[in-house]
Each structure stands twice: as structure tokens, then as C-alpha cells.
Enzyme design. Sequence first.
Site, PDB file in Angstrom:
ATOM      1  N   ILE A   6       8.141   0.638   0.486  1.00 32.92           N
ATOM      2  CA  ILE A   6       7.398   1.689  -0.230  1.00 32.92           C
ATOM      3  C   ILE A   6       6.008   1.175  -0.595  1.00 32.92           C
ATOM      4  O   ILE A   6       5.863   0.225  -1.367  1.00 32.92           O
ATOM      5  CB  ILE A   6       8.134   2.144  -1.513  1.00 32.92           C
ATOM      6  CG1 ILE A   6       9.613   2.424  -1.229  1.00 32.92           C
ATOM      7  CG2 ILE A   6       7.465   3.389  -2.087  1.00 32.92           C
ATOM      8  CD1 ILE A   6      10.411   2.855  -2.445  1.00 32.92           C
ATOM      9  N   GLY A   7       4.987   1.804  -0.019  1.00 30.35           N
ATOM     10  CA  GLY A   7       3.598   1.442  -0.299  1.00 30.35           C
ATOM     11  C   GLY A   7       2.970   2.385  -1.310  1.00 30.35           C
ATOM     12  O   GLY A   7       3.653   3.194  -1.946  1.00 30.35           O
ATOM     13  N   PHE A  10       2.863   5.822   1.099  1.00 30.68           N
ATOM     14  CA  PHE A  10       3.951   6.230   1.977  1.00 30.68           C
ATOM     15  C   PHE A  10       5.239   5.431   1.747  1.00 30.68           C
ATOM     16  O   PHE A  10       5.193   4.260   1.369  1.00 30.68           O
ATOM     17  CB  PHE A  10       3.560   6.047   3.457  1.00 30.68           C
ATOM     18  CG  PHE A  10       2.480   6.984   3.922  1.00 30.68           C
ATOM     19  CD1 PHE A  10       2.772   8.287   4.314  1.00 30.68           C
ATOM     20  CD2 PHE A  10       1.155   6.556   3.961  1.00 30.68           C
ATOM     21  CE1 PHE A  10       1.768   9.149   4.743  1.00 30.68           C
ATOM     22  CE2 PHE A  10       0.145   7.406   4.386  1.00 30.68           C
ATOM     23  CZ  PHE A  10       0.449   8.708   4.774  1.00 30.68           C
ATOM     24  N   HIS A  12       7.855   3.812   4.098  1.00 29.70           N
ATOM     25  CA  HIS A  12       7.985   3.423   5.505  1.00 29.70           C
ATOM     26  C   HIS A  12       9.447   3.068   5.756  1.00 29.70           C
ATOM     27  O   HIS A  12      10.008   2.256   5.016  1.00 29.70           O
ATOM     28  CB  HIS A  12       7.120   2.193   5.800  1.00 29.70           C
ATOM     29  CG  HIS A  12       5.672   2.388   5.484  1.00 29.70           C
ATOM     30  ND1 HIS A  12       4.742   2.775   6.424  1.00 29.70           N
ATOM     31  CD2 HIS A  12       4.992   2.256   4.324  1.00 29.70           C
ATOM     32  CE1 HIS A  12       3.555   2.869   5.848  1.00 29.70           C
ATOM     33  NE2 HIS A  12       3.674   2.564   4.574  1.00 29.70           N
ATOM     34  N   GLY A  72       2.135  -9.245  -3.712  1.00 30.29           N
ATOM     35  CA  GLY A  72       2.896  -8.015  -3.490  1.00 30.29           C
ATOM     36  C   GLY A  72       4.022  -8.275  -2.502  1.00 30.29           C
ATOM     37  O   GLY A  72       3.854  -9.030  -1.540  1.00 30.29           O
ATOM     38  N   ASP A  74       5.325  -6.472  -0.165  1.00 30.50           N
ATOM     39  CA  ASP A  74       5.063  -6.088   1.223  1.00 30.50           C
ATOM     40  C   ASP A  74       4.266  -7.184   1.937  1.00 30.50           C
ATOM     41  O   ASP A  74       4.555  -7.565   3.068  1.00 30.50           O
ATOM     42  CB  ASP A  74       4.355  -4.740   1.315  1.00 30.50           C
ATOM     43  CG  ASP A  74       3.180  -4.609   0.363  1.00 30.50           C
ATOM     44  OD1 ASP A  74       2.985  -5.493  -0.514  1.00 30.50           O
ATOM     45  OD2 ASP A  74       2.429  -3.624   0.480  1.00 30.50           O
ATOM     46  N   ASP A  89      -2.932  -6.178   6.726  1.00 30.34           N
ATOM     47  CA  ASP A  89      -2.212  -4.924   6.531  1.00 30.34           C
ATOM     48  C   ASP A  89      -3.223  -3.889   6.064  1.00 30.34           C
ATOM     49  O   ASP A  89      -3.691  -3.911   4.922  1.00 30.34           O
ATOM     50  CB  ASP A  89      -1.099  -5.111   5.495  1.00 30.34           C
ATOM     51  CG  ASP A  89      -0.160  -3.907   5.438  1.00 30.34           C
ATOM     52  OD1 ASP A  89      -0.538  -2.820   5.927  1.00 30.34           O
ATOM     53  OD2 ASP A  89       0.956  -4.057   4.902  1.00 30.34           O
TER      54      ASP A  89
END
Lengths: 207, 207
Positions: A6-7, A10, A12, A72, A74, A89
Site C-alpha cells: 500500500i503506497g 495506490f 498494489h 519506509g 516499501d 521507485d
Amino acid sequence: MLLCDIGNSFYHFYKNGAFWKEEAYKLPNLKTKEPVYTISVNDKALKRLKEYYEVIEIAEFCSLNTGYVGLGVDRAFACMAIDDGVIVDAGTAITIDVMQGGSHLGGFVIPGFAALKGAFDSISDKLDVGVNFGVSLDMLPQNTKDAVSFGLLYPVISSIESASRGKFIHFTGGDGQFLSRFFDNSIVDELLVFKGMQKALKREGIW
Amino acid sequence: MLLCDIGNSFYHFYKNGAFWKEEAYKLPNLKTKEPVYTISVNDKALKRLKEYYEVIEIAEFCSLNTGYVGLGVDRAFACMAIDDGVIVDAGTAITIDVMQGGSHLGGFVIPGFAALKGAFDSISDKLDVGVNFGVSLDMLPQNTKDAVSFGLLYPVISSIESASRGKFIHFTGGDGQFLSRFFDNSIVDELLVFKGMQKALKREGIW
């Protein structure tokens, strides 16, 4: 197994080699009740997902070797997928991280293209012109639209180039494909975060 | 003679070797009734000045040799002051222009530091951290505040460096002093725009 990253903008998802994204402001319709192995930088979207699905958070399985405080999840999982190289990214924010010999050397964040466009618009109506994403970066601009377009792209590209110091670059995120065109020594890998998540789940014997 | 350069955020004045600035959203108190030789990129602030003072606009006296369409008058006059080199005006926006043999080769615009900070803040509360303007650009950041600070400064500095290609750099504008610290081959000249205005007024026989 169903993976979710989860960004800011969005959700993903990844399952059986397929990946897709859904906007973070509403509940995704997953048509499944299986557990969702999840990482998130978006507390609100995570909470929403948890209300309707069985969410298993796996941030704690990240075993990245780094001295960075507060990385983070991600970014951390994307880095776990690569032993040597630069990971870019390019989403709502653009993160640049450097890996060497399996260790994370550090990284930085720049605003994504939409946020940079907003920065121009906030300064003056005269800079609120459209963006020409095809503007040449080999010639100095000769009009305002090209000057703004160049000023949007060139700082991002020259800082990635300069920070990479010739290392191979792995692009991921929504603007990864676009950015990779400016770098010979690069590939695009939409699955980088999921690869890191898989690696971690395998280490834990869950995958 | 009293000169005025109206930017997005400030009225900049010059008289008898002294220069000062006043915020663009309110009427400056000039304590004089002499004519104000003026250039402006801020229509609202120009209109306000005209209501109370004798304003003589001198944009038409600019004789910069350029193929650039729509170059802001402040950029054009700053370029007129330099025959060879890079001109960086670091204010609300940061403009980068290249002069060679008395001709303007082109230029571009990037958002100033305040607008870039706003771009971070707009993305996520997690990036709305303070800025460490003393962050090292020689080492990769190891925490979020440094990662954001680095990401604010590094793209600006690396794009100026890359676009300058070794040419001498003339910094002006509010953040010119700060930026010049990162470049050996540079000077700060707060009066660059006024020097160009003087040059033009001399050519016209007015100065």
C-alpha cells in the site's frame, strides 16, 4: 498467495505472477477471502483493507542490513530484492536507494512529477503551462513550456545520474518505465517490492 | 535614479548603490516622488505601484540577443549584464540561463526551495519533516529528515552543475548566497538584474 503493497496513492497487488493496482482512497474488491500479506506506508488505506479482509502485516520479516533509521517498508523490501545497484521507485514520491554487497548504503526522496508540477503551479500562473514530457534534455529550452518541462525532468534525472555513479539502476513504480528511457544501464522491474516480500516470506518458511 | 524589479514575492529596489526589497503584496513606502524605472513579472504588484508612483516601464529597452520566446524580463535583464557564463536567479522560482559570446543560448526554470518543500508536504505527512539545509551532499542520507533535505537540495545543485558544464556561475536572488557555497567557480551578485537595467538605460541615453 496474495501480496499487497500500500503506497500513498495506490494499493498494489500481486498474485501468481499477475500484478495490478487500485486507488488507495477506496476499498479494493478482491473477490477472495484468502489472507493478504501486506506492507503499507498509508495508515488510512491499511485500516480500510483490514476492516474487510484478513490482513497479515509482514514488515517485521524485513531483514535489510541498513543503518538508515525510519526507512519506509516499501523501500526496504525493494532493496531486499537487489544485492548491488540503485533502486529508484518513481511514484507519488521518487525514492533513490543504493545497495552494495547486500547492504543498504542510504538513500533519498524527491517529489514525484505530479507534486513537482504542483510546485510550479503554486509559484505563478505564468508557470502553470502544460508539460512536454518529450522535451529534449540535450538542448537548452527556448520557450516557457519547454523551460518548465526541462526544469521538471532535468533535476530528477541529473540527481539520479549523479547519485548512481555508474551503478546499474533498477526502476520501479508508475514512472519507472518513463525514467528508465534516460538511462542505458537500467532495467524496469514492476515487481521489485513484491520480490523483496517473497524473499522475506521464503526466509520465514511461509512462501 | 530609482530602479525597481518586481518579482513574484518581492519588489526589489536600487538607488545610488543601495538595494532593498519589500513584500510584493503591499504598497512599498518609497518616500520619494521621482520616477521609478521598472521591470515586472507580477502584474498585480505593478498595478499597485503605478497607482501611487510615476512608473516608467523599461522592458522594451532590453536588447538581449536570444531565440527564446517569452523570456521573463528579469531573466532577460540579468542575462544582459553577463557576456559569458551561467546566470542562476534563485528566488521563488530558480531560473538557470546560459550566455555565450553575448548571446543567450537558452535556459530553464525549477521551483524554488519553498515551493519544493511544499511539494514534499503535499505528498504525505511523513515527508512533512523540517529541512536540514546543512545536510551533507557527499554521503547518502541515513534518516527521513536528511533524505528529504538531500532530496530538496541535490536535484537543484546537480542540475545547475550539469547544465553549467564548467562555465562560471553568477548567482543572484534570495537563495543565491546559499547556493553559491556549493560551487567553486561562482560569485554572488545581488545587483545582476539592476546592472542589466543600467546597461540598457545607458544605451538609451537615459542613465
